[in-house]
Design a protein around this motif. Structure first.
Motif: not given
Ligand SMILES: [Zn+2]
Lengths: 443, 611
Positions: A356, A360, A363-364, A367, A383, A386, A390, A393
């Motif tokens: 996780i 994460i 993904l972050v 961004i 974006y 991502s 997301f 997920f």
């Protein structure tokens, strides 16, 4: 040329590449374990799922290197072309023989291709291209309509297949549009809708009854009643506490929300009773824990949660799963939609946390990468990628750990399926490529 | 400047919150709540019982009496049954479609669920199974499972061996309540005889195997295995040849034979007639045959008469005990004579009983009336009631030392005690001081209220053969690795001194050679015996004979009881002699074979059989 290659690698975002690379390796190992049934070298490459997956993974990296070498401008300019090609494929695939009731695949001997995966890339590119084109402003109605059409066309084609999971992923573009200036009200209204829907369905599924005095009232009627009181109360607050010049606008939105809320809760009543089939109702009842059904619709969730729970803190170890492994098949679809079970069972809570956090972080990081672009195209594209990852997920894990009803959707980098592995890989490599160019040119 | 730049934080916040929600949920499912991991164990682990083979039973010469026979249970799995197969199934198992529909319904309701196999036909024989097995392989949802039932190669000693049957609900609950978790439904359990007595040893110890199964229930990997321990085999004291002969001789008759080795208490033969074939009570016909044997047969073939029927009056064989106690008490000597006064009690014509030997030889009733009178009326003074009470009390104590009136402790279930009338019995029967010797004198000749089981009669023969003691009669000879015989190695002494037995033994020898038991003579072997004819008012009398041989070193003591066999020497004596001859010589002489065949063909099932 040689100089250029080196400069590209120098400019590639190392953290993003590393997160992706590590997740791909972990994903492959989990996928290997989920299909492991004694290793036989002669079967390895062509006759096993993990063999095929390895070929796809190598192919992905091969294409990835290729992408890093081509000009980002070329990619940008090919956006509509790629989108168009994939839309064409989505149309053609509808005429293929159905597999498990859905026409989603092209078959080439032992390999298959799923165009609905590629559209995620095509749409990301096309949407980025549309919104970044000079002269198109998101605030324009024409742009909004075009964006809407871009998204809805493949969604409809996929709905025909049918593949509701993939369709659901398309709602992730709300985030992209939000970032690009779509009113935050859409997010709030979306959230509000989901909230009302959840409460409404829960009340229906559990057959709740409330008492007003000694009169039994069905839960939904009671809920509608509470909503009305809430709206009335808000109205009174606006009426007496909001400055007169804002009052009209606020009351207008309150009316909008009231009508929306009541129609959703009322609509759920009707949909639940008439359109829903018994199996849908059961799915919701199971999700809300109103009903425990081990053999029917609740089977998948029951089995997958058992596998997840049996992993405990440190898991059973690599290749040691006894529920999710292919040999046992206690968890259905354990190498595609439910592959997270394998990770959870064999690596336990600690493994899940690593996963996780990595995911994460990916993904972050995306961004962050998107936000540092001077090129609007790259930012929107970032974006999009991502958002897609997301949503995959979110929906996939929520389903596996029993927080959402069963919706077929793969877990990126983990689930079996060449098209998905390739698509997600290419999406990231293109982002890496575009990002690497950020100092070179302005787009 | 991009006005929406800060919106990224909203999106990042949403992403991180979803990550947190998942982490909490996983922490709950994997770490806090252990429910799901328990469920996982239930899903993936399967424990299967390993059934131990039941121990075999051998006779004293290691001949197999009870072995194993493979039978087949046919199972059905309702959800896997295909409509198109039903007519084939109906043909195969010879049932109507309606019946089969009922079977399917039963297999799908209650304890049975459609996705669990349940028994459809129990215990098919190997032959029957061979006929259907090529077909059932092709039918989905029907399959056979081998089970080990009992097999009886010699088909003898059914009462003694007992039978096993599938445990019923009551027994199942009882065993569980007593902390015995051995049985599962559909298991066999010993119900009577040795099967019941030695159930715990015969059944062995169940093992189990834990394995990981796949979604369809297939074994994938064994996790842990405890092998089953086979049941222990028993060797019993029975002599299969002797038993077989006994059963032949008692064919078409009602009664018992018990033969004991006096020097050890080992039971050599134990026949209960009428008998049944032990194989009838195995396999799929169990219920049918059991009902037939139990309910619809007035001769009660399921009862093991030698231990269970304790209502037999002993008749004249009881005179031996009376004489022994009287000698011990000193109320008579071997030279005491009485007259055969038929006015007191009936008798037949014989030479004057001027000593004990002659009295026994001719089984003189008035003589033993006098003996018993001396025993009971030994006391002095007071009145006859008091004297009788005291006399009977003493007599009861002594008679009981011969194993009468209480169970001997044989290793078979359901042994009955028999009955020796005592003071309190007569007090209740007639009232206090309302009875005296004159009321109870029929005890003197083994009539009246005395009840004795055939095993007790045989035991009496053994006591006399041993000159005063006996070992508890028993069946078990040896059990693998078990020391179980100890309790059968104690000598139990009667109240009578060894020296008093010689005259009795001489007398019994005379009975056979020149007296009432001449039918029991065996060439070349000195036999001692005593006849008994138990009165049966309106019907034929019962025929009784106890005996032992050879006279000087007794190897076999025997009691034979033939109901409605008129008089002692008629049937019981020749049966006993044939048994002894066969045991002592190992074979029957030609003359004896003819005699045996004649006896075997005789039917005495009627209370008024004409001879
Ligand atoms: Zn007489």
């Amino acid at each position: 040329m040689k100089y250029r290659n080196l400069s590209i690698w120098k400019n590639v975002d190392k953290p993003l590449f590393l997160f992706y690379f590590i997740l791909s390796i972990i994903g492959y190992l989990v996928m290997y374990s989920s299909n492991y049934n004694g290793f036989e070298i002669q079967d390895f490459l062509w006759n096993t799922n993990y063999g095929k997956q390895l070929i796809w993974l190598i192919l992905t990296f091969f294409f990835g290197v290729f992408i890093l070498l081509i000009d980002g401008n070329f990619i940008k300019n090919s956006s509509y072309f790629i989108y168009g090609i994939v839309i064409l494929l989505l149309v053609i695939v509808l005429f293929m023989p159905p597999i498990k009731g859905a026409t989603s695949w092209f078959y080439f001997s032992s390999f298959s291709i799923q165009p609905s995966e590629f559209i995620k890339l095509g749409l990301s590119l096309a949407l980025a291209k549309l919104l970044s084109d000079v002269g198109s402003k998101f605030q324009d109605f024409r742009t909004k309509l075009k964006a809407f059409l871009l998204i809805v066309t493949p969604a409809i084609l996929i709905a025909i297949q049918p593949d509701p999971g993939t369709m659901l992923v398309f709602s992730c573009f709300v985030f992209v549009l939000y970032r690009e200036g779509l009113s935050g009200n859409f997010l709030l209204i979306g959230l509000f809708t989901i909230l009302i829907a959840i409460v409404g369905i829960f009340l229906k599924a559990s057959n709740s009854v409330f008492f007003i005095g000694s009169n039994a009232v069905s839960g939904n009627l009671f809920f509608g009643f509470i909503l009305c009181i809430g709206f009335l109360f808000s109205f009174l607050i606006i009426r007496y506490f909001v400055l007169p010049r804002f009052r009209k606008q606020k009351i207008r939105s309150l009316i909008f929300i009231s009508v929306l809320g009541l129609s959703i809760s009322g609509g759920i009543n009707i949909v639940y009773d008439t359109i829903f089939k018994e199996r849908h109702r059961t799915r919701f009842q199971i999700m809300f824990g109103v009903k425990e059904d081990r053999k029917g619709a609740g089977y998948n969730i029951y089995q997958s949660l058992s596998a997840v729970g049996s992993g405990k803190i440190f898991g059973k170890g690599f290749l040691k799963g006894t529920l999710s492994n292919d040999k046992f098949k206690h968890v259905p679809e354990q190498n595609t939609d439910f592959i997270f079970c394998v990770l959870a069972e064999e690596w336990g809570f600690s493994g899940c946390m690593v996963f996780i956090i990595l995911y994460i972080s990916l993904l972050v990081r995306m961004i962050m990468v998107a936000e540092r672009q001077r090129s609007k195209f790259t930012r929107i594209y970032g974006y999009c990628v991502s958002g897609i990852l997301f949503f995959h997920f979110m929906i996939n894990i929520a389903m596996v750990i029993g927080l959402a009803p069963v919706i077929g959707i793969p877990l990126p980098f983990f689930s079996k399926g060449g098209s998905a592995i390739l698509t997600f890989g290419l999406m990231i490599f293109i982002l890496l490529r575009l990002d690497a160019e950020r100092k070179v040119v302005l787009r | 400047m991009d006005p929406y730049k800060n919106r990224r934080w909203v999106i990042i916040l949403i992403i991180i919150s979803i990550g947190l929600i998942f982490s909490f949920r996983l922490f709950y499912v994997q770490v806090i709540n252990h429910e799901w991991s328990h469920r996982a164990a239930k899903i993936s682990l399967k424990t299967e019982n390993l059934q131990p083979p039941r121990g075999f039973i051998y006779d004293r010469n290691n001949k197999l009496l009870v072995g194993a026979e493979t039978v087949y249970d046919i199972f059905i799995l309702p959800i896997a049954i295909k409509e198109k197969d039903t007519s084939l199934i109906c043909n195969l198992f010879d049932m109507s479609k309606l019946d089969f529909k009922k079977v399917l319904e039963n297999a799908s309701t209650g304890y049975n669920v459609p996705y669990k196999p349940s028994v459809f036909i129990k215990s098919m024989t190997q032959l029957e199974h061979a006929k259907i097995s090529p077909f059932i392989g092709k039918i989905s949802g029907v399959f056979a499972e081998a089970k080990i039932d009992r097999g009886y190669p010699l088909s003898i000693a059914s009462h003694l061996l007992g039978y096993i049957r599938r445990i019923d609900e009551n027994q199942f609950q009882n065993t569980r309540a007593n902390g015995d978790f051995f049985y599962t439904k559909n298991d066999f359990i010993g119900i009577t005889g040795l099967e019941k007595q030695y159930e715990l040893l015969l059944r062995g110890q169940r093992g189990n195997i834990n394995y990981l199964k796949d979604y369809a229930g297939n074994k994938i990997k064994t996790v842990n295995k405890i092998p089953a321990q086979p049941g222990k085999s028993l060797q019993i004291t029975l002599d299969a040849n002797l038993q077989k002969l006994g059963e032949k001789l008692m064919a078409h008759k009602i009664g018992s034979i018990v033969a004991i080795e006096p020097s050890s208490g080992e039971i050599l033969a134990m026949v209960s007639a009428p008998s049944y074939n032990p194989s009838l009570l195995t396999g799929k016909n169990f219920s049918k045959e059991f009902e037939r044997l139990k309910q619809n047969d007035s001769l009660k073939p399921l009862i093991n008469r030698p231990v269970y029927n304790d209502k037999y009056r002993p008749g004249s064989i009881f005179k031996l005990v009376q004489a022994l106690i009287a000698l011990e008490d000193g109320v008579i000597t071997s030279n005491t004579g009485f007259s055969c006064n038929k006015n007191i009690i009936g008798c037949h014509n014989h030479e004057r009983p001027n000593n004990l030997l002659k009295a026994i030889k001719h089984s003189c009733n008035p003589y033993f009336f006098q003996v018993y009178k001396r025993l009971i009326m030994k006391g002095k003074g007071k009145n006859i009631f008091e004297i009788s009470r005291e006399g009977l009390g003493n007599w009861e104590k002594k008679i009981k030392t011969f194993g009468f009136g209480s169970t001997l402790g044989i290793d078979l279930p359901d042994e009955k005690s028999g009955f020796v009338p005592n003071v309190s019995f007569y007090d209740q029967w007639y009232g206090k001081k309302r009875w005296a010797f004159s009321t109870i004198y029929s005890n003197s000749i083994g009539e009246g209220e005395i009840g004795v089981s055939p095993i007790q009669m045989a035991n009496l023969a053994a006591i006399i053969a041993n000159k005063g003691y006996y070992f508890t009669p028993h069946i078990i000879k040896e059990i693998e690795e078990e020391n179980i015989k100890e309790k059968f190695k104690t000598k139990h002494y009667s109240c009578v001194d060894a020296k008093h037995f010689d005259v009795i033994i001489d007398a019994m020898n005379e009975v056979v050679n020149n007296g009432t038991g001449r039918n029991a003579r065996i060439d070349s072997i000195e036999v001692c015996g005593k006849t008994g004819t138990v009165e049966n008012k309106n019907f034929n009398d019962h025929s009784v004979f106890i005996s032992f041989a050879p006279m000087n070193q007794p190897k076999i003591a025997i009691a034979v009881y033939v109901e409605f066999g008129t008089w002692g020497s008629k049937w019981a004596a020749p049966v006993a002699s044939l048994m002894m001859e066969n045991y002592l010589n190992g074979f029957l002489s030609n003359k004896s074979k003819i005699k045996a065949a004649k006896i075997q063909s005789e039917v005495i099932l009627n209370k008024n059989t004409k001879f």
